[in-house]
Design a protein around this motif. Structure first.
Motif, short mmCIF file in Angstrom:
data_model
loop_
_atom_site.label_atom_id
_atom_site.label_comp_id
_atom_site.label_asym_id
_atom_site.label_seq_id
_atom_site.Cartn_x
_atom_site.Cartn_y
_atom_site.Cartn_z
N ALA A 140 0.84 -1.21 0.00
CA ALA A 140 0.00 0.00 0.00
C ALA A 140 0.87 1.26 0.00
O ALA A 140 0.62 2.21 -0.75
CB ALA A 140 -0.92 0.00 1.22
N ASN A 141 1.91 1.25 0.85
CA ASN A 141 2.76 2.44 0.95
C ASN A 141 3.59 2.67 -0.31
O ASN A 141 3.71 3.80 -0.80
CB ASN A 141 3.66 2.34 2.17
N VAL A 142 4.14 1.59 -0.86
CA VAL A 142 4.95 1.75 -2.08
C VAL A 142 4.04 2.20 -3.24
O VAL A 142 4.40 3.10 -4.01
CB VAL A 142 5.69 0.43 -2.42
N ALA A 143 2.85 1.62 -3.33
CA ALA A 143 1.93 2.01 -4.41
C ALA A 143 1.59 3.49 -4.29
O ALA A 143 1.61 4.23 -5.29
CB ALA A 143 0.67 1.15 -4.36
N ALA A 144 1.30 3.95 -3.07
CA ALA A 144 0.94 5.36 -2.88
C ALA A 144 2.13 6.27 -3.19
O ALA A 144 1.97 7.35 -3.77
CB ALA A 144 0.46 5.59 -1.45
N GLU A 184 11.81 4.06 -4.16
CA GLU A 184 12.85 4.46 -5.12
C GLU A 184 13.58 3.23 -5.67
O GLU A 184 13.87 3.14 -6.87
CB GLU A 184 13.88 5.37 -4.45
N ALA A 185 13.87 2.29 -4.79
CA ALA A 185 14.59 1.08 -5.21
C ALA A 185 13.72 0.25 -6.17
O ALA A 185 14.23 -0.31 -7.14
CB ALA A 185 15.00 0.26 -3.99
N VAL A 186 12.43 0.19 -5.89
CA VAL A 186 11.52 -0.53 -6.79
C VAL A 186 11.53 0.13 -8.16
O VAL A 186 11.69 -0.54 -9.20
CB VAL A 186 10.08 -0.57 -6.20
N LEU A 206 4.56 14.68 -1.63
CA LEU A 206 5.75 14.21 -0.93
C LEU A 206 6.16 15.19 0.16
O LEU A 206 6.52 14.80 1.26
CB LEU A 206 6.90 14.00 -1.93
N HIS A 207 6.08 16.49 -0.16
CA HIS A 207 6.44 17.49 0.85
C HIS A 207 5.46 17.43 2.00
O HIS A 207 5.84 17.49 3.18
CB HIS A 207 6.46 18.88 0.22
N GLN A 208 4.18 17.28 1.63
CA GLN A 208 3.14 17.19 2.66
C GLN A 208 3.43 16.01 3.59
O GLN A 208 3.17 16.07 4.78
CB GLN A 208 1.83 16.95 1.92
N TRP A 209 3.96 14.94 3.03
CA TRP A 209 4.27 13.76 3.84
C TRP A 209 5.64 13.87 4.49
O TRP A 209 6.12 12.94 5.12
CB TRP A 209 4.22 12.50 2.96
N GLY A 210 6.33 15.00 4.26
CA GLY A 210 7.62 15.22 4.91
C GLY A 210 8.73 14.38 4.34
O GLY A 210 9.70 14.08 5.02
N LEU A 211 8.60 13.98 3.07
CA LEU A 211 9.61 13.13 2.46
C LEU A 211 10.39 13.90 1.43
O LEU A 211 9.83 14.70 0.69
CB LEU A 211 8.95 11.92 1.80
N ARG A 212 11.68 13.63 1.41
CA ARG A 212 12.52 14.27 0.41
C ARG A 212 12.31 13.61 -0.93
O ARG A 212 11.85 12.49 -1.03
CB ARG A 212 14.00 14.10 0.78
N ARG A 213 12.70 14.29 -1.97
CA ARG A 213 12.64 13.69 -3.31
C ARG A 213 14.01 13.81 -3.92
O ARG A 213 14.59 14.86 -3.88
CB ARG A 213 11.61 14.43 -4.18
#
Ligand SMILES: Nc1ncnc2c1ncn2[C@@H]1O[C@H](COP(=O)(O)OP(=O)(O)OP(=O)(O)O)[C@@H](O)[C@H]1O
Ligand SMILES: [Mg+2]
Length: 271
Positions: free
Chosen positions: A20-24, A245-247, A264-271
């Motif tokens: 679920a997380n990777v798909a999202a 990213e690895a997938v 991604l920013h909303q989720w606090g994740l870098r890109r």
């Protein structure tokens, strides 16, 4: 176009959570993603925020042909999902028999989904071997085997390394070449957990695609009907982002249009 399945010889290891997380995350990067649930537990829909009152599904509706469009649900995470659908035990048995005799009732619609070169189909599977997984083996681009960082999983690492977990025969051997592993619920403060991680690293090398920390926020996020990647403080969130990213790195895909970086920013994740 690619088909990615989260599989495991063991149950309860985090296949659905990670799928679920990777798909999202792939959808947040602008890819056209369909989450396909082949597990009669019908749990992927809960992780992706669908109403539990909606009991229809794609797999439970087989062998109706052309039905996948009608079963497709849209999620607030920007991806589509084909829920399994709820089933009585008897119906689940009938579906297994149908797929053993006629794998094409599942393989044909999935092949149709994959005709769009930008689309990634992310499959959640039941634990162990299943007729549904067997039906899709010839189409799989990547099988991500999920195991836990515990003693029970450690004993299975050699089977993952040599592909035996997928069964015998040429097709299983071919898919094993495309298999990679994720170790879930790793806790480096626990000597056993750290030792299993070292063992997986030694046995699999670059085929160890990712590692996800044990984090109570993962279970709490589900209870809260959110994804762990939405909880910025979550230790597992960055691991899941690196895994996505690895997938992607394992798949050959055209660049997505208009990646929704704001998510991604909303989720606090870098890109
Ligand atoms: N990294 C993690 N940290 C803590 N808890 C986790 C983590 N990953 C998964 N869990 C929890 O482990 C449990 C099993 O996860 P999940 O349902 O995703 O496993 P599964 O492999 O899909 O199970 P099944 O074989 O029944 O389909 C859930 O309660 C989930 O919240
Ligand atoms: Mg599951």
């Amino acid at each position: 176009m690619p088909l990615v399945a989260f599989v495991s010889p063991k149950g309860g290891v985090g296949k659905t959570t990670i799928a679920a997380n990777v798909a999202a995350l792939l959808a947040a990067r602008g890819h056209d993603v369909i989450g396909l649930d082949l597990d009669p537990q019908n749990a992927l829909r809960m992780h992706l925020g669908l109403s539990i009152r909606d009991e229809d599904g794609f797999a439970s509706g087989l062998p109706r042909s052309g039905a996948w469009h009608a079963s497709l649900r849209h999620t607030s995470y920007g991806l589509g999902i084909l829920p399994h659908g709820s089933m009585e035990p008897r119906q689940a048995l009938d579906l297994s028999r149908l797929l053993m005799d006629h794998p094409e009732v599942l393989a044909d619609p999935v092949r149709e989904m994959l005709t769009d070169p930008r689309r990634i189909v992310v499959v959640d599977t039941p634990p162990g071997p299943s007729p549904a997984l067997s039906a899709l083996l010839p189409l799989l681009d990547l099988a991500v085997v999920v195991l836990l960082a515990d003693g029970g999983s450690a004993s299975l690492i050699p089977q993952v390394a040599d592909g035996r977990f997928l069964g015998r025969g040429t097709m299983a051997a071919r898919v094993a070449e495309r298999a990679a592993m994720v170790l879930n619920q790793v806790d480096l403060d626990q000597p056993l957990s750290a030792a299993v991680l070292d063992m997986a690293h030694d046995a699999l090398g670059p085929r160890l695609l990712g590692v996800v920390a044990r984090d109570p926020a993962v279970a709490e996020a589900l209870a809260d009907r959110r994804l762990p990647v939405e909880v910025a403080a979550d230790r597992a969130a960055e691991d899941l982002s690196m895994l996505a990213e690895a997938v992607l790195g394992r798949l050959s895909l055209p660049r997505p249009n208009g990646a929704t970086q704001s998510v991604l920013h909303q989720w606090g994740l870098r890109r």
